[in-house]
Motif scaffolding. Structure first.
Motif, PDB file in Angstrom:
ATOM      1  N   LYS A 174      25.199 -45.523 -31.728  1.00 34.58           N
ATOM      2  CA  LYS A 174      23.916 -45.818 -31.072  1.00 34.58           C
ATOM      3  C   LYS A 174      23.574 -44.740 -30.045  1.00 34.58           C
ATOM      4  O   LYS A 174      22.436 -44.263 -29.999  1.00 34.58           O
ATOM      5  N   ASP A 217      17.335 -51.075 -31.391  1.00 35.83           N
ATOM      6  CA  ASP A 217      17.278 -50.214 -30.205  1.00 35.83           C
ATOM      7  C   ASP A 217      16.825 -48.812 -30.582  1.00 35.83           C
ATOM      8  O   ASP A 217      15.970 -48.213 -29.917  1.00 35.83           O
ATOM      9  N   ASN A 267      15.374 -54.065 -26.135  1.00 37.35           N
ATOM     10  CA  ASN A 267      16.604 -54.559 -25.495  1.00 37.35           C
ATOM     11  C   ASN A 267      17.450 -53.420 -24.921  1.00 37.35           C
ATOM     12  O   ASN A 267      18.537 -53.631 -24.409  1.00 37.35           O
ATOM     13  N   SER A 268      16.927 -52.170 -25.001  1.00 37.72           N
ATOM     14  CA  SER A 268      17.803 -51.003 -24.859  1.00 37.72           C
ATOM     15  C   SER A 268      17.717 -50.266 -23.520  1.00 37.72           C
ATOM     16  O   SER A 268      16.744 -49.562 -23.242  1.00 37.72           O
ATOM     17  N   GLY A 269      18.762 -50.394 -22.737  1.00 34.22           N
ATOM     18  CA  GLY A 269      18.856 -49.657 -21.476  1.00 34.22           C
ATOM     19  C   GLY A 269      18.912 -48.157 -21.707  1.00 34.22           C
ATOM     20  O   GLY A 269      18.297 -47.377 -20.976  1.00 34.22           O
ATOM     21  N   THR A 270      19.645 -47.730 -22.724  1.00 32.31           N
ATOM     22  CA  THR A 270      19.787 -46.297 -22.993  1.00 32.31           C
ATOM     23  C   THR A 270      18.423 -45.682 -23.309  1.00 32.31           C
ATOM     24  O   THR A 270      18.061 -44.628 -22.755  1.00 32.31           O
ATOM     25  N   ARG A 273      17.055 -55.515 -15.778  1.00 39.31           N
ATOM     26  CA  ARG A 273      18.132 -54.544 -15.472  1.00 39.31           C
ATOM     27  C   ARG A 273      17.679 -53.500 -14.451  1.00 39.31           C
ATOM     28  O   ARG A 273      16.500 -53.148 -14.382  1.00 39.31           O
ATOM     29  N   GLN A 306      24.060 -43.022 -18.668  1.00 35.69           N
ATOM     30  CA  GLN A 306      22.595 -43.121 -18.770  1.00 35.69           C
ATOM     31  C   GLN A 306      21.927 -42.422 -17.593  1.00 35.69           C
ATOM     32  O   GLN A 306      20.932 -41.713 -17.759  1.00 35.69           O
ATOM     33  N   ASP A 363      31.493 -50.853 -23.041  1.00 32.53           N
ATOM     34  CA  ASP A 363      30.840 -51.877 -23.871  1.00 32.53           C
ATOM     35  C   ASP A 363      31.841 -52.728 -24.647  1.00 32.53           C
ATOM     36  O   ASP A 363      31.444 -53.638 -25.376  1.00 32.53           O
ATOM     37  N   LYS A 378      24.536 -55.290 -17.683  1.00 32.21           N
ATOM     38  CA  LYS A 378      24.273 -54.912 -19.082  1.00 32.21           C
ATOM     39  C   LYS A 378      23.208 -55.866 -19.645  1.00 32.21           C
ATOM     40  O   LYS A 378      22.463 -56.471 -18.886  1.00 32.21           O
ATOM     41  N   GLU A 379      23.151 -55.994 -20.978  1.00 33.38           N
ATOM     42  CA  GLU A 379      22.130 -56.850 -21.586  1.00 33.38           C
ATOM     43  C   GLU A 379      22.179 -58.263 -21.002  1.00 33.38           C
ATOM     44  O   GLU A 379      21.181 -58.984 -20.964  1.00 33.38           O
ATOM     45  N   ARG A 421      27.813 -59.669 -18.441  1.00 32.72           N
ATOM     46  CA  ARG A 421      28.875 -59.839 -19.447  1.00 32.72           C
ATOM     47  C   ARG A 421      30.148 -60.444 -18.868  1.00 32.72           C
ATOM     48  O   ARG A 421      30.892 -61.122 -19.577  1.00 32.72           O
ATOM     49  N   HIS A 447      23.877 -58.747 -27.831  1.00 34.72           N
ATOM     50  CA  HIS A 447      24.514 -58.518 -29.135  1.00 34.72           C
ATOM     51  C   HIS A 447      26.033 -58.511 -29.053  1.00 34.72           C
ATOM     52  O   HIS A 447      26.716 -59.053 -29.918  1.00 34.72           O
ATOM     53  N   ARG A 448      26.580 -57.883 -28.011  1.00 40.32           N
ATOM     54  CA  ARG A 448      28.046 -57.760 -27.979  1.00 40.32           C
ATOM     55  C   ARG A 448      28.719 -59.092 -27.657  1.00 40.32           C
ATOM     56  O   ARG A 448      29.840 -59.350 -28.101  1.00 40.32           O
TER      57      ARG A 448
HETATM   58  C1  LIG Z   1      24.963 -51.698 -22.803  1.00 42.15           C
HETATM   59  C2  LIG Z   1      24.556 -51.442 -24.042  1.00 42.15           C
HETATM   60  O1  LIG Z   1      23.396 -50.793 -24.388  1.00 42.15           O
HETATM   61  P1  LIG Z   1      22.113 -50.423 -23.510  1.00 42.15           P
HETATM   62  O2  LIG Z   1      22.549 -50.136 -22.108  1.00 42.15           O
HETATM   63  O3  LIG Z   1      21.536 -49.242 -24.214  1.00 42.15           O
HETATM   64  O4  LIG Z   1      21.177 -51.595 -23.591  1.00 42.15           O
HETATM   65  C3  LIG Z   1      25.392 -51.840 -25.203  1.00 42.15           C
HETATM   66  O5  LIG Z   1      25.025 -51.459 -26.338  1.00 42.15           O
HETATM   67  O6  LIG Z   1      26.427 -52.523 -25.058  1.00 42.15           O
END
Ligand SMILES: C=C(OP(=O)(O)O)C(=O)O
Ligand SMILES: O=C(O)C1=C[C@@H](OP(=O)(O)O)[C@@H](O)[C@H](O)C1
Length: 445
Positions: free
Chosen positions: A25, A52, A96-99, A126, A173, A324, A351-352, A355, A399-400
């Motif tokens: 990813k 993402d 959903n993507s922080g990156t 976030r 990031q 992750d 994170k999403e 966690r 997702h994780r």
């Molecule tokens: C933290 C993650 O991604 P992101 O920060 O891109 O949402 C992840 O994939 O576990």
């Protein structure tokens, strides 16, 4: 808004076969972004077609690049050249993507355009100040909600200035957002990181023709510098299988007696392999076969066999290389013999989902004894026997968390249900079918 998709995972026999895990990813996001600012065509083999990354592709198109999947499954990006991104006519929705959100804010910040960024309910919670702060120092402006959350507007500038910035938090990031802004900024931009984080941006910048140097400082920190305004040329990229995704079938095979799985071509960048080092320390039987380099990234074929695991202490300084992977490590620890202590998990809270809290709650519901320390550590008390299971676990758009508890359900006495598996498609499309293809029993609930 995705429709919630509850899933149930039941105890399995031995898992056997080969799983081709989808593309990395982190590398996929970066290949689309750098391809979009290079001159000429970038050809990407093995791009992750998860939600993402598809959001990143859509954003690059809104910014003026072409990014399309060919009938042969290969993605081709036609770039606009560095400095050539145009103002998007629509909001950039990073899902959903922080990156995607953070790296792209960095990339557009050095263009004289206005971009509005938003995301889903998870992403909009976030923290973004960690990137807007340094990017403001470079000359971009941000207008948005108080507290530094999306949605927010980037007012970019073609007069950004280079900075030297010491990361207050170990984050690839944040490092990448600054380097990507520095890319179109005259002069040298430097990011100093006390703990080494994934270096895919640095490796790929070099691959496209930029000058990126890494220097060790007296205090042991790394200074990463990019020389601004190089000529970037379209390249061919081969995306390795994602080690963060491979972690799920790998742990599943470790937990189920008699199992043997082959996972070909998994990325083995040393800044990403902390989980595998940890599992081997716990006694896991993992062979790293056919080690090789593919397009500048090390890869190997992983052969994973079932065997007993023992509890260990995972040091805090390993966190950036497996950030992750703690949810799936916690599932493995729950089935190990003895206590596993994971230190330095503060970043898991942003994170999403949170966690740390989600893993602790879910394991507790499944009958596993856990403790969350005031120092953001997680202790999991494994007994060497299968945990009870028999619970529905909340996933909070993560997702994780969903995949980790589905893997746990393969080993518990009673099935484990997750309230929503829809977000699995953000990083690992096809997860359920691939796992069921090697013997898992995951079904709609
Ligand atoms: C933290 C993650 O991604 P992101 O920060 O891109 O949402 C992840 O994939 O576990
Ligand atoms: O740079 C990247 O591609 C990523 C960096 C990490 O985030 P942080 O930089 O916030 O630690 C990681 O959790 C994320 O899944 C991907």
């Amino acid at each position: 808004m995705l429709q919630a998709k509850p899933l149930r995972s039941s105890s399995t026999g031995a898992l056997a076969g080969t799983i081709r895990v989808p593309g990395d990813k982190s590398i996929s996001h970066r290949s689309l972004m750098l391809g979009a600012v290079a001159v000429g065509e970038t050809v990407i083999h093995g791009l992750l077609e998860g939600e993402d990354v598809l959001n990143t592709a859509a954003a690059m198109r809104l910014l003026g690049a072409q990014a399309e999947r060919g009938g042969d499954g290969v993605w081709r990006v036609r770039g606009v050249g560095l400095g050539g991104l145009g103002e998007p006519a629509q909001v950039l929705d990073m899902g959903n993507s922080g990156t995607a959100a953070r790296l792209l804010m960095g990339l557009v910040a050095s263009h004289p355009i206005i971009c509005v960024f938003t995301g889903d309910a998870s992403l909009n919670k976030r923290p973004m100040a960690r990137v807007t702060g340094p990017l403001e120092q470079m000359g971009a402006r941000f207008v948005g909600r108080s507290g530094g959350r999306l949605p927010l507007t980037v007012v970019g500038s073609d007069r950004t200035v280079p900075i030297t910035y010491r990361l207050p938090v170990a984050s690839a990031q944040v490092k990448s957002a600054i380097l990507l802004c520095g890319l179109n900024t005259a002069g040298t931009t430097t990011v100093i990181e006390a703990e080494p984080t994934r270096d895919h941006t640095e490796l790929m910048l070099r691959h496209f023709g930029a000058t990126v140097t890494t220097e060790r400082m007296e205090d042991g920190a790394l200074a990463v510098s990019v020389t601004g305004q190089p000529e970037l040329t379209g390249r061919t990229i081969v995306v390795p299988a994602d080690p963060s995704s491979a972690a799920f079938p790998a742990v599943a095979a470790l937990l189920r007696p008699g199992s043997e799985l082959l996972l070909p071509g998994v990325g083995m960048n040393p800044r990403r392999t902390g989980l595998y080092d940890t599992l081997v320390e716990m006694g896991a039987d993992i062979a790293f076969e056919n080690r090789r380099d593919e397009a500048g990234e090390p890869v190997a074929d992983l052969r994973v066999k079932h065997g007993p695991l023992k509890g260990i202490v995972v040091p805090a300084d390993r966190a950036p290389s497996m950030i992750d992977e703690y949810p799936i490590l916690a599932a493995a620890a729950a089935c190990a013999e003895g206590t596993t202590v994971m230190l330095g998990l503060k970043e898991l809270r942003v994170k999403e989902s949170d966690r740390l809290a989600m893993v602790a709650d879910g394991l507790t519901k499944c009958g596993v004894k856990v403790e969350v320390g005031a120092d953001d550590s997680l202790t999991v008390y494994g007994t060497g026997k299968p945990p009870q299971g028999g619970a529905t676990v909340a996933t909070a758009m993560d997702h994780r968390i969903a995949m980790s508890f589905l893997v746990l359900g393969m080993a518990t006495s009673e099935p484990v249900q997750v309230d929503d598996g829809a977000f699995i498609d953000t990083s690992f499309p096809g997860f359920v079918a691939l796992m069921n293809g090697v013997g898992a029993r995951i079904a709609g609930a």
